[in-house]
Structures are given as structure tokens and as C-alpha cells.
Design a protein around this motif. Structure first.
Motif, PDB file in Angstrom:
ATOM      1  N   ARG A 234      35.545   7.473  51.368  1.00  0.00           N
ATOM      2  CA  ARG A 234      34.209   8.345  51.826  1.00  0.00           C
ATOM      3  C   ARG A 234      33.951   8.177  53.189  1.00  0.00           C
ATOM      4  NH1 ARG A 234      30.698   7.740  46.347  1.00  0.00           N
ATOM      5  NH2 ARG A 234      31.789   9.323  44.902  1.00  0.00           N
ATOM      6  N   GLU A 235      33.987   6.751  53.440  1.00  0.00           N
ATOM      7  CA  GLU A 235      33.845   6.441  54.915  1.00  0.00           C
ATOM      8  C   GLU A 235      34.760   7.134  55.701  1.00  0.00           C
ATOM      9  OE1 GLU A 235      33.911   2.293  55.056  1.00  0.00           O
ATOM     10  OE2 GLU A 235      32.033   2.038  53.929  1.00  0.00           O
ATOM     11  N   GLU A 236      36.305   6.961  55.487  1.00  0.00           N
ATOM     12  CA  GLU A 236      37.346   7.615  56.229  1.00  0.00           C
ATOM     13  C   GLU A 236      36.753   9.298  56.140  1.00  0.00           C
ATOM     14  OE1 GLU A 236      40.982   6.666  54.434  1.00  0.00           O
ATOM     15  OE2 GLU A 236      40.889   4.510  55.331  1.00  0.00           O
ATOM     16  N   ASP A 237      36.556   9.832  55.337  1.00  0.00           N
ATOM     17  CA  ASP A 237      36.157  11.383  55.475  1.00  0.00           C
ATOM     18  C   ASP A 237      35.125  11.759  56.318  1.00  0.00           C
ATOM     19  OD1 ASP A 237      38.335  11.700  53.580  1.00  0.00           O
ATOM     20  OD2 ASP A 237      37.258  12.141  51.938  1.00  0.00           O
ATOM     21  N   SER A 238      34.129  10.875  56.191  1.00  0.00           N
ATOM     22  CA  SER A 238      32.967  10.995  57.241  1.00  0.00           C
ATOM     23  C   SER A 238      33.212  10.828  58.618  1.00  0.00           C
ATOM     24  CB  SER A 238      31.789  10.151  56.646  1.00  0.00           C
ATOM     25  OG  SER A 238      32.127   8.731  56.854  1.00  0.00           O
ATOM     26  N   LYS A 239      34.238   9.896  58.870  1.00  0.00           N
ATOM     27  CA  LYS A 239      34.537   9.613  60.303  1.00  0.00           C
ATOM     28  C   LYS A 239      35.405  11.004  60.686  1.00  0.00           C
ATOM     29  CE  LYS A 239      34.697   4.892  60.089  1.00  0.00           C
ATOM     30  NZ  LYS A 239      35.634   3.418  59.843  1.00  0.00           N
ATOM     31  N   ARG A 240      36.277  11.203  59.991  1.00  0.00           N
ATOM     32  CA  ARG A 240      37.054  12.547  60.371  1.00  0.00           C
ATOM     33  C   ARG A 240      36.347  13.693  60.545  1.00  0.00           C
ATOM     34  NH1 ARG A 240      42.636  12.611  57.229  1.00  0.00           N
ATOM     35  NH2 ARG A 240      42.766  14.659  58.380  1.00  0.00           N
ATOM     36  N   GLY A 241      35.208  13.881  59.622  1.00  0.00           N
ATOM     37  CA  GLY A 241      34.446  15.283  59.763  1.00  0.00           C
ATOM     38  C   GLY A 241      35.335  16.335  59.155  1.00  0.00           C
TER      39      GLY A 241
ATOM     40  N   ARG B 183      48.900  28.524  65.744  1.00  0.00           N
ATOM     41  CA  ARG B 183      48.283  29.284  64.657  1.00  0.00           C
ATOM     42  C   ARG B 183      47.163  28.593  63.724  1.00  0.00           C
ATOM     43  NH1 ARG B 183      52.039  32.007  59.977  1.00  0.00           N
ATOM     44  NH2 ARG B 183      51.780  29.868  59.132  1.00  0.00           N
ATOM     45  N   CYS B 184      47.724  27.141  63.543  1.00  0.00           N
ATOM     46  CA  CYS B 184      46.803  26.263  62.718  1.00  0.00           C
ATOM     47  C   CYS B 184      45.587  25.889  63.566  1.00  0.00           C
ATOM     48  CB  CYS B 184      47.684  24.909  62.432  1.00  0.00           C
ATOM     49  SG  CYS B 184      48.685  24.982  61.193  1.00  0.00           S
ATOM     50  N   VAL B 185      45.726  25.907  64.751  1.00  0.00           N
ATOM     51  CA  VAL B 185      44.704  25.478  65.775  1.00  0.00           C
ATOM     52  C   VAL B 185      43.513  26.687  65.837  1.00  0.00           C
ATOM     53  CG1 VAL B 185      43.711  25.205  68.239  1.00  0.00           C
ATOM     54  CG2 VAL B 185      45.853  23.673  67.163  1.00  0.00           C
ATOM     55  N   ALA B 186      44.141  28.045  65.954  1.00  0.00           N
ATOM     56  CA  ALA B 186      43.484  29.213  65.974  1.00  0.00           C
ATOM     57  C   ALA B 186      42.663  29.375  64.589  1.00  0.00           C
ATOM     58  CB  ALA B 186      44.071  30.407  66.152  1.00  0.00           C
TER      59      ALA B 186
ATOM     60  N   GLY C  94      35.292  26.924  62.931  1.00  0.00           N
ATOM     61  CA  GLY C  94      34.393  25.626  63.364  1.00  0.00           C
ATOM     62  C   GLY C  94      34.956  24.314  63.001  1.00  0.00           C
ATOM     63  N   ARG C  95      36.597  24.112  62.763  1.00  0.00           N
ATOM     64  CA  ARG C  95      37.107  22.709  62.642  1.00  0.00           C
ATOM     65  C   ARG C  95      38.053  22.627  63.709  1.00  0.00           C
ATOM     66  NH1 ARG C  95      38.389  23.624  56.189  1.00  0.00           N
ATOM     67  NH2 ARG C  95      36.459  24.022  55.553  1.00  0.00           N
ATOM     68  N   THR C  96      38.441  21.331  63.764  1.00  0.00           N
ATOM     69  CA  THR C  96      39.361  20.958  64.677  1.00  0.00           C
ATOM     70  C   THR C  96      40.733  20.381  63.984  1.00  0.00           C
ATOM     71  OG1 THR C  96      38.661  18.495  65.054  1.00  0.00           O
ATOM     72  CG2 THR C  96      37.846  20.372  66.548  1.00  0.00           C
ATOM     73  N   VAL C  97      41.821  20.492  64.612  1.00  0.00           N
ATOM     74  CA  VAL C  97      43.050  19.777  64.033  1.00  0.00           C
ATOM     75  C   VAL C  97      43.601  18.733  64.911  1.00  0.00           C
ATOM     76  CG1 VAL C  97      43.528  21.729  62.614  1.00  0.00           C
ATOM     77  CG2 VAL C  97      44.548  21.744  64.812  1.00  0.00           C
ATOM     78  N   GLU C  98      44.298  17.726  64.274  1.00  0.00           N
ATOM     79  CA  GLU C  98      45.147  16.874  65.209  1.00  0.00           C
ATOM     80  C   GLU C  98      46.850  16.748  64.855  1.00  0.00           C
ATOM     81  OE1 GLU C  98      43.669  13.003  64.055  1.00  0.00           O
ATOM     82  OE2 GLU C  98      41.481  13.720  64.500  1.00  0.00           O
TER      83      GLU C  98
END
Length: 283
Positions: free
Chosen positions: A10-17, A163-166, A172-176
Motif C-alpha cells: 500500500r505504501e508503494e502504491d501511494s508513492k507511485r500514485g 501510444r501508452c503515454v498518450a 491524467g496519469r503518467t507512465v515510466e
């Protein structure tokens, strides 16, 4: 113990958002290279374990696998949306026929088979294994049986990432994103591939995409992949012992990228140079 792991997740999920990781694997699918000194069955088992573990790390992680064959470069996972949509439509039609007395009844065996096909299309292990077997049956070109389609594979990977970035930006999200290349020391850079490969590498750098490279060879190094990893801030690793492939894939991100060394190739002769002068120019 379980509560501790749950809290940590849960902590990792909250950090990644709302950020998701996108991994594009470019896999050498030349059966000639694999058959000479590598155990393809054992290697693929370890690669599939790694890919499934990546998907299990976070629910929003996305994976794509591109087969690099001497005749073509092709996305073998995920399945094309059209195939999944057609299979879903077939299952819905079968379910509708069960409720509609006027329509022809569909045997239970056909319904079960349709659901199995849909499961195979969505399952990474089944889909990748079946597509690799299909591609391995394609005859190799006689003149260039070791040719690599790395430039085409990288171009497909960059398009998929855009395409994934778009898609993520629209929500309203970001990808790495990052690219992982697994090669068996084939003929990378030959047959006029030098300029297209370098263009793809610099495009990845401009997009901020890291290229990690793993060369499965006891003797040969892939200097193009060394340059690709160095230019994009990725990691290059040569592995001669296939038994430790899974551990290497899992621990790849722990290697210091600054420890990478590579030998440049001549633009005119495509031969390796013992000495070179690096000049920074604007592209």
C-alpha cells in the motif's frame, strides 16, 4: 508477516500514485542463433517467469513483447484488440443463443473452447509461447540468415510507448517506459542497419526512454547495444551462463549504468574501432 507485506504494498502504491511502468521487451527470435549454443526452452521459461513477475509487481504495469526475427519484427504480446473483441463477441453470441429459444443451440464444448481461446489471447505465457513457435517455423533468408531487425523492433517499441503515454495523459496519469533488448549476438548493425538503429537510439534518448540490453553470449559483445544503453542511460550486461538468466533479469536495474564501456563502430566500414574521438553535435 502478511500484514507487513500488505502495508508495504500500500505504501508503494501511494508513492507511485497514478504512475505506471511500461516494459517493452525486444526478444531475439532467430532460431539459428538459439539452436547453436543456447537452451531456448530453459531460457524462455526464465524469461516468462520474469515477465509475469513484472506484471504482478503492480496492477497498472503494462507489458509488450516484440519478436526480432530475420524476416520481420512483430508484436507478439499483447494480442491485437481486434482478436479479443471478436472472441468476446463470439462468447456473447453463444450466451445469447442459450436464452433465445428460436436460435440454434451451441454445444457446451464449443462454448468452453471459445473461453479457452480468449484466455490464451490474454495470458502472457500462452500467447508468447504460441507466437514464438509460429515465428520459429518461418524460413530464414538464405543470404542473411543472421540478420537482425533491431531498428524495426525499436521503431515499433517507440510507437507503442507513444501510444501508452498518450492514453495515460488523456486519463491524467503518467507512465515510466523502458525498453529491454535480449539478443543472442546476431548480426546487429549489418545490411545497412547502422543509420536506422542509431536514429532509433537517439529518438529513444530524446523521448527519455531507457534502453537496457542483455547479450546472451559467452564470447561476443554487441557494441550497438552497448551504445544504445550508454546513450539512453540504460544498462548493458553480457551473460554466458543461461542458468542465472532469471536472477540477471530481476537484478538488472541494480547495476550501475556508469560502469558500461563500449567500442564504437566506423560509420563507413561498420568495423569496430580501437580508438575514437567523441564530438558532441546537435542533431
Amino acid at each position: 508477516m502478511a500484514d507487513t507485506l500488505l502495508t508495504r504494498n500500500r505504501e508503494e502504491d501511494s508513492k507511485r500514485g497514478d504512475s505506471a511502468e511500461v516494459l517493452i521487451l525486444i526478444l531475439d527470435a532467430n532460431p539459428l542463433s538459439w539452436s547453436e549454443s543456447l537452451n531456448i526452452k530453459h531460457s524462455m521459461e526464465q524469461i516468462l517467469v520474469f515477465l509475469n513477475s513484472f506484471l504482478l509487481l503492480h496492477h497498472s504495469n503494462r507489458l509488450a513483447v516484440i519478436a526480432n526475427h530475420p524476416t520481420k519484427a512483430e508484436i507478439i504480446y499483447p494480442s491485437p484488440p481486434s482478436l479479443i473483441d471478436n472472441q468476446n463477441a463470439a462468447i456473447k453470441a453463444m450466451s445469447k443463443s442459450k436464452r433465445d429459444e428460436t436460435s440454434v443451440k451451441v454445444p457446451k464444448a464449443d462454448k468452453k473452447r471459445a473461453r479457452e481461446v480468449l484466455s490464451l489471447l490474454r495470458n502472457p505465457t500462452s500467447r508468447i509461447s504460441s507466437k514464438l513457435k509460429e515465428i520459429s517455423r518461418i524460413p530464414l533468408p538464405r543470404a542473411t540468415p543472421r540478420r537482425s531487425r533491431l531498428s524495426g523492433s525499436m521503431s515499433i517499441a517507440l510507437c507503442y510507448i507513444r501510444r501508452c503515454v498518450a492514453e495515460a495523459a488523456s486519463k491524467g496519469r503518467t507512465v515510466e517506459p523502458r525498453i529491454l533488448v535480449i539478443d543472442t549476438a546476431g548480426c546487429v548493425g549489418g545490411g545497412g542497419e547502422y543509420v536506422p538503429i542509431m536514429n532509433a537510439i537517439f529518438s529513444a534518448r530524446k523521448m527519455g526512454i531507457q534502453i537496457d540490453s542483455l547479450c546472451l553470449s559467452k564470447s561476443k559483445d554487441q557494441h550497438f547495444l552497448q551504445q544504445a544503453s550508454d546513450i539512453t542511460g540504460g544498462i548493458y550486461q553480457k551473460l554466458g551462463d543461461i542458468s542465472s538468466l532469471l536472477q540477471t533479469l530481476v537484478a538488472l536495474n541494480a547495476i550501475d549504468p556508469n560502469s558500461i564501456e563500449f567500442q564504437p563502430n566506423s560509420l563507413s566500414t561498420h568495423k569496430q574501432l580501437s580508438k575514437s574521438l567523441s564530438i558532441i553535435v546537435s542533431l
